[in-house]
Structure formats: C-alpha cells, structure tokens
Design a protein around this motif. Structure first.
Motif, short mmCIF file in Angstrom:
data_model
loop_
_atom_site.label_atom_id
_atom_site.label_comp_id
_atom_site.label_asym_id
_atom_site.label_seq_id
_atom_site.Cartn_x
_atom_site.Cartn_y
_atom_site.Cartn_z
N LEU A 293 0.82 -1.21 0.00
CA LEU A 293 0.00 0.00 0.00
C LEU A 293 0.86 1.26 0.00
O LEU A 293 0.51 2.26 -0.64
N ALA A 294 2.00 1.23 0.71
CA ALA A 294 2.87 2.40 0.77
C ALA A 294 3.47 2.73 -0.60
O ALA A 294 3.44 3.89 -1.04
N ILE A 295 4.01 1.72 -1.27
CA ILE A 295 4.63 1.94 -2.59
C ILE A 295 3.59 2.41 -3.60
O ILE A 295 3.81 3.35 -4.36
N ASP A 296 2.42 1.76 -3.59
CA ASP A 296 1.38 2.13 -4.55
C ASP A 296 0.78 3.49 -4.23
O ASP A 296 0.38 4.24 -5.14
N ALA A 297 0.71 3.84 -2.94
CA ALA A 297 0.19 5.16 -2.55
C ALA A 297 1.13 6.26 -3.02
O ALA A 297 0.68 7.31 -3.52
N LEU A 298 2.43 6.04 -2.89
CA LEU A 298 3.40 7.02 -3.38
C LEU A 298 3.29 7.19 -4.88
O LEU A 298 3.37 8.31 -5.40
N TYR A 299 3.10 6.09 -5.57
CA TYR A 299 2.98 6.15 -7.03
C TYR A 299 1.72 6.93 -7.42
O TYR A 299 1.74 7.76 -8.35
N LEU A 300 0.62 6.70 -6.72
CA LEU A 300 -0.63 7.41 -7.01
C LEU A 300 -0.48 8.91 -6.72
O LEU A 300 -0.94 9.75 -7.50
N LEU A 301 0.18 9.25 -5.61
CA LEU A 301 0.40 10.66 -5.29
C LEU A 301 1.25 11.34 -6.36
O LEU A 301 1.00 12.50 -6.73
N ASP A 302 2.22 10.61 -6.88
CA ASP A 302 3.08 11.17 -7.93
C ASP A 302 2.28 11.43 -9.20
O ASP A 302 2.44 12.47 -9.85
N ILE A 303 1.41 10.49 -9.56
CA ILE A 303 0.56 10.65 -10.75
C ILE A 303 -0.32 11.89 -10.61
O ILE A 303 -0.40 12.74 -11.51
N MET A 304 -0.98 12.01 -9.46
CA MET A 304 -1.89 13.14 -9.25
C MET A 304 -1.15 14.46 -9.27
O MET A 304 -1.63 15.45 -9.83
N SER A 305 0.03 14.50 -8.66
CA SER A 305 0.81 15.74 -8.64
C SER A 305 1.24 16.16 -10.03
O SER A 305 1.14 17.34 -10.40
N LYS A 306 1.71 15.19 -10.82
CA LYS A 306 2.16 15.52 -12.18
C LYS A 306 1.01 15.99 -13.06
O LYS A 306 1.14 16.97 -13.80
N LEU B 245 -5.74 18.47 -4.12
CA LEU B 245 -5.09 17.61 -5.11
C LEU B 245 -6.09 16.62 -5.71
O LEU B 245 -6.12 16.41 -6.93
N LEU B 246 -6.91 16.03 -4.86
CA LEU B 246 -7.91 15.07 -5.34
C LEU B 246 -8.93 15.75 -6.24
O LEU B 246 -9.31 15.21 -7.30
N VAL B 247 -9.41 16.92 -5.84
CA VAL B 247 -10.41 17.64 -6.64
C VAL B 247 -9.84 18.00 -8.01
O VAL B 247 -10.48 17.78 -9.04
N LYS B 248 -8.64 18.56 -8.02
CA LYS B 248 -8.04 18.99 -9.28
C LYS B 248 -7.79 17.79 -10.20
O LYS B 248 -7.99 17.87 -11.43
N PHE B 249 -7.34 16.68 -9.62
CA PHE B 249 -7.08 15.49 -10.42
C PHE B 249 -8.37 14.93 -11.01
O PHE B 249 -8.43 14.59 -12.20
N CYS B 250 -9.41 14.83 -10.17
CA CYS B 250 -10.70 14.34 -10.67
C CYS B 250 -11.26 15.27 -11.74
O CYS B 250 -11.87 14.81 -12.71
#
Length: 517
Positions: free
Chosen positions: A135-148, A196-201
């Motif tokens: 969950l930690a590795i995948d959460a970091l990956y998801l955060l990176d996607i949303m930020s980019k 971040l979630l709102v902007k990504f959605c």
C-alpha cells in the motif's frame, strides 16, 4: 512473485498446514476487527463476472496495478515494479532520507493496515507488514501521478487509476502524508490532499464538478478512495438554490379520441365503411391484456428491458418538437420544461478514457447500493438515461449541436459506448427518484402526441394480432402435416377432403415456412 489468486483466500484450504495458517490469520483478523473503532465500510471490490463479462478490459487494469488485488499480477508487476520504486525514491527525496522510509512504514502504516483491510471485500493472505509495503509503494505512485497531472504533465493510464479494483484507501494516503510531514517537524494541511484530489478528478471527470466561481469542498476524512471522491464530486454537484428559471407548465394535454369513436365517425362519413370497420371494432373488444400475457409465455419473451423506456433524441426532437439544452448544473439539475418543450441535460465531456470511468462509477455505485452504504442510484440512472436516448449518430449530432456532449470521442464511438451498456438491473426499492419523474414527464408528453398515440395503438394491436395468427397457423400447419402423414399411410384423403386441403396449405407441407415462427 505470487499471483493475485494466491493472496486472496475466500475459503479454507484443503491441506492441514494451510488450514492452520488460515486459522491463525483468521483469528488475528477477527480480533483486529473486534478492536477497531471505525465506520469505514467495504468500498473496494473484486467485481463479479456479471459486471465484467460484457467488457473485461474496462474493469481490469492493463498497465498499472494499485493495491493488493492487482499489485502482484505477473504482467503488471514485471512492467511496473521498477518504475514504482524509482517514483517512490523521487517523491520521497524532498521529505526524508529514503533509507528511513522503512521506519515510517513500521511506525505508521503497519498499525493501520487492519483498518485498510476493512475496505476490501476479500481477505488477503499476507501479513500486515507485507500489505503495508504494498500500500505504501502504490500510494506514493498514485500521489506522484496526481501531482504531475495537476501540474499539466501528461499521463496515459487514467483508465487504470479509476477502476474499482485498483483503489487505494484514502486512510493510507492521509497517514502516509502525515508521517512524511512529521519528519519535517510539521503537520499536513488536509486541504492540500483535498485540493489535489479535486483537481485530479476535474481533469478526467466526464461531468462538470467545479466552476471558476465555486470550488467544491471535499472532506477527505469522509471519502474512501479516489474513485469515491470522483463519484461524490459528480453526484453532489448541482446549481445553487435560486428562483426557478423554468416556466410553469401551461401546455394543455393533447387527447386523441378513442379509436372506437373514430371507427363510428368514419362509418358515418363513408358509406359502406362499416363492412371493413366492424371487424376492427370486434378486435378492440378482445382481452388483449390476457392475450398478451399468453403470447409472452408461449413465445418465451423476457420482460426485462435492455434499455430504459424513453424515445431517442432524434425522435424527441423531430416528432415531439422537444429542444435539448445544456445546463451548467449536474445530474440533479436535469429538467424537462413542458411549457417551452426543452430538455435540460448537464454537459458531458467524453475522452478516450471516459467509457472506463463511466462503467466503473456505475459498478461502484451499484455495489455500494447493494451493501446499503449508498441509498440512491443517481449516477446509474443518469447513464441509463443516456443509453436510452442515444441510439444512433443522429442523436449524438443533435446533442453536440446543443453543447450537451463535448470532447474528442467520435460520434460512432459514443453510439457504441451507450449502446454497449446494459440497463441496470439493480432495484431501487420502489422509490421514484427525481430523474425517474422527469423521464416519466417526457414519456407522458411524447406518448400523448396524436401521431405517436395512433402509431403505438396500431403497433400494439397488429403486433399482438400477428403473433396470435402466427401461433394459430403454426399449430394448424403442424396438425395438417400429422394428419396428412397418417392419411398417406392409411389412404384416407378422400374421406376428409385432404386433397384440397393439401393444395391450399401446400406451402406448409412443402416449404415448412409457417412452422418457422
């Protein structure tokens, strides 16, 4: 690495050793659940085949597996694990020395893994520490996607990120970010993750969820995961309260005289017409409701409709003279103005990944409704409406002209999309939603148009008549063939006049056309 199936354990194994391992994990999970103080419901599902068989690629990630359901799938793991590790190193660099991350996992994430397990509808046969790392590795990956993405950088696998089975519990993201900020002697501002979630959605939502004037608030503590955020942002978006802008209904209902009266009038105007019209009057007196039930049982018809009962856009526009117009609101702002004959629909922007997002939002809502976590099927009913009114390219073109449909998806692809989604079979406990009331208004107006009313009557009348005649002639043909066969053996044609009968029904015994109904 292990496959997904080896991680999921839904029934006791057969061997003694495996059974003991299952029992140990089960007891541990039982006490974890017993001592957890949480209101988190099951919100991440392995989808049933009844949902996925129609279009499996819309529900199974093709490029990136997030979370324990798909993390260890061979094709996804081989292609993405190295990328995930590199991404984790990059995103951790501003916060801490990456070598300290194992401490964060141990001190902060392992402890809330039992909480994360509650979000899944299956049990994963891996220990808490292993699941915490996944969950930690995948959460970091998801955060990176949303930020980019929110910073304008491209990303190709949006479909995978919004799949029901590919979700990461937000409780993991919140705890992870809190832990990282604590290392900097600070604390996380929950509005940062919310924004971040709102902007990504917003970048991928098929429907409008924010405006320049109003920024929607998103309470991260009450959201379950990314797809849940997308769902609530769409469903909860509506126009602010104000004076009704739709005119009061002043259109008088148009009533067509009963067909029996029409028959009588026609008989008085045209001498000799009674000879033709009397059989029609006789047909009208037949109990067609009972006959219809009998025909359906005989022909094995299915009462379940594959699409919602509403005419297409082109029919409503051409025959009903109904105008279509976009509304700046959401799905709760769908209205039918009977006075101005205007059907207001929210703007739908369709992109290459929109079908996957629409399908997964529908699947998610239906599953949450079955779990009694959601009380309405608002989004499902909206998609059912689109499936009903979009039958062909003409319908899409009208909606494009009225700015109801936007985006780069072609007209043909849109038709294929909405003709490929079957009407939901989930029952709404007999409650009538506002959207259902609106659809009922449209249908009532359209069915009362004289031209439509007459056509529907004739269609119903002659369709029922034809089916009855088909059954009668099929039975007659069968009986005739049996009797003819018997008489060919016993030479009884002359006694029953079957020579003439065979001449009359020659096509029945020769071509067997009447037996093919």
């Amino acid at each position: 690495m292990a496959s997904t199936n080896s991680l999921v354990l839904s029934s006791p194994p057969s061997t003694t050793n495996n059974l003991q391992q299952w029992l140990n994990n089960f007891i541990k999970t039982f006490y974890n659940h017993l001592h957890l103080n949480t209101n988190l419901p099951i919100c991440i599902f392995q989808l049933p085949q009844t949902l996925t068989t129609q279009k499996p690629n819309s529900y199974t990630p093709q490029h990136i597996g997030l979370g324990p359901i798909h993390h260890f799938e061979t094709n996804l793991y081989t292609n993405q694990q190295q990328l995930k590790l590199i991404t984790s190193k990059t995103i951790l660099a501003p916060f801490i020395n990456t070598s300290q991350f194992d401490t964060i996992v141990q001190d902060h994430l392992v402890g809330i893994v039992p909480l994360a397990r509650c979000c899944y509808d299956v049990y994963f046969d891996i220990n808490d520490e292993c699941l915490a790392w996944v969950l930690a590795i995948d959460a970091l990956y998801l955060l990176d996607i949303m930020s980019k993405v929110t910073n304008g950088l491209p990303y190709k696998s949006f479909e995978d990120v919004f799949m029901v089975e590919n979700q990461i519990p937000l409780v993991i993201l919140v705890e992870l970010l809190n832990a990282l900020h604590l290392e900097l002697n600070g604390d996380i501002d929950s509005s940062n993750l919310s924004s971040l979630l709102v902007k990504f959605c917003e970048t991928r939502s098929p429907l409008k969820i924010t405006t320049q004037e109003t920024q929607l608030d998103l309470d991260v503590c009450n959201m379950f995961h990314l797809l849940d955020c997308m769902y609530h942002l769409i469903v909860n978006y509506r126009l602010p309260p104000k004076n009704p802008f739709l005119r009061t209904n002043f259109l008088m209902d148009v009533h067509l005289e009963d067909v029996e009266n029409v028959v009588q009038i026609a008989g008085g105007l045209f001498p000799g017409a009674n000879a033709i019209l009397q059989p029609i009057k006789l047909i009208l007196k037949l109990p067609w409701d009972k006959i219809s039930v009998l025909v359906k049982k005989t022909l094995g018809e299915n009462d379940t409709m594959m699409e919602i009962n509403i005419p297409s856009v082109s029919k409503l526009s051409k025959i009903g003279k109904i105008e279509f117009s976009s509304t700046p609101g959401g799905i709760h702002d769908i209205k039918f103005d009977e006075g101005n004959l205007t059907f207001f629909l929210p703007v739908l922007e369709l992109k290459s990944d929109s079908e996957v997002i629409l399908r997964n939002l529908v699947a998610y809502e239906e599953l949450m409704f079955k779990k009694e976590t959601f009380t309405n099927l608002d989004f499902t009913e909206y998609v059912d409406l689109l499936c009903g009114i979009v039958d062909g390219v003409k319908d899409v073109k009208i909606l494009r002209e009225k700015n109801v449909i936007e985006g780069d998806m072609s007209d043909e692809e849109i038709v294929k999309l909405f003709n490929g989604i079957t009407k939901s079979s989930v029952k709404n406990d007999g409650k009538t939603s506002e959207l259902q009331k609106t659809i009922s208004k449209v249908n009532t107006y359209y069915s009362n148009i004289p031209r439509v009313k007459a056509f529907n009557f004739i269609k119903k009348l002659f369709l029922a008549t034809w089916k009855i005649l088909a059954i009668v002639f099929s039975v007659m043909s069968l009986v005739l063939m049996v009797v003819t066969g018997v008489c060919e053996v016993y030479d009884c044609k002359g006694q029953f006049g079957l020579g003439n009968a065979r001449f009359i029904f020659g096509y029945a015994t020769g071509n067997n056309e009447l037996t093919d109904f």
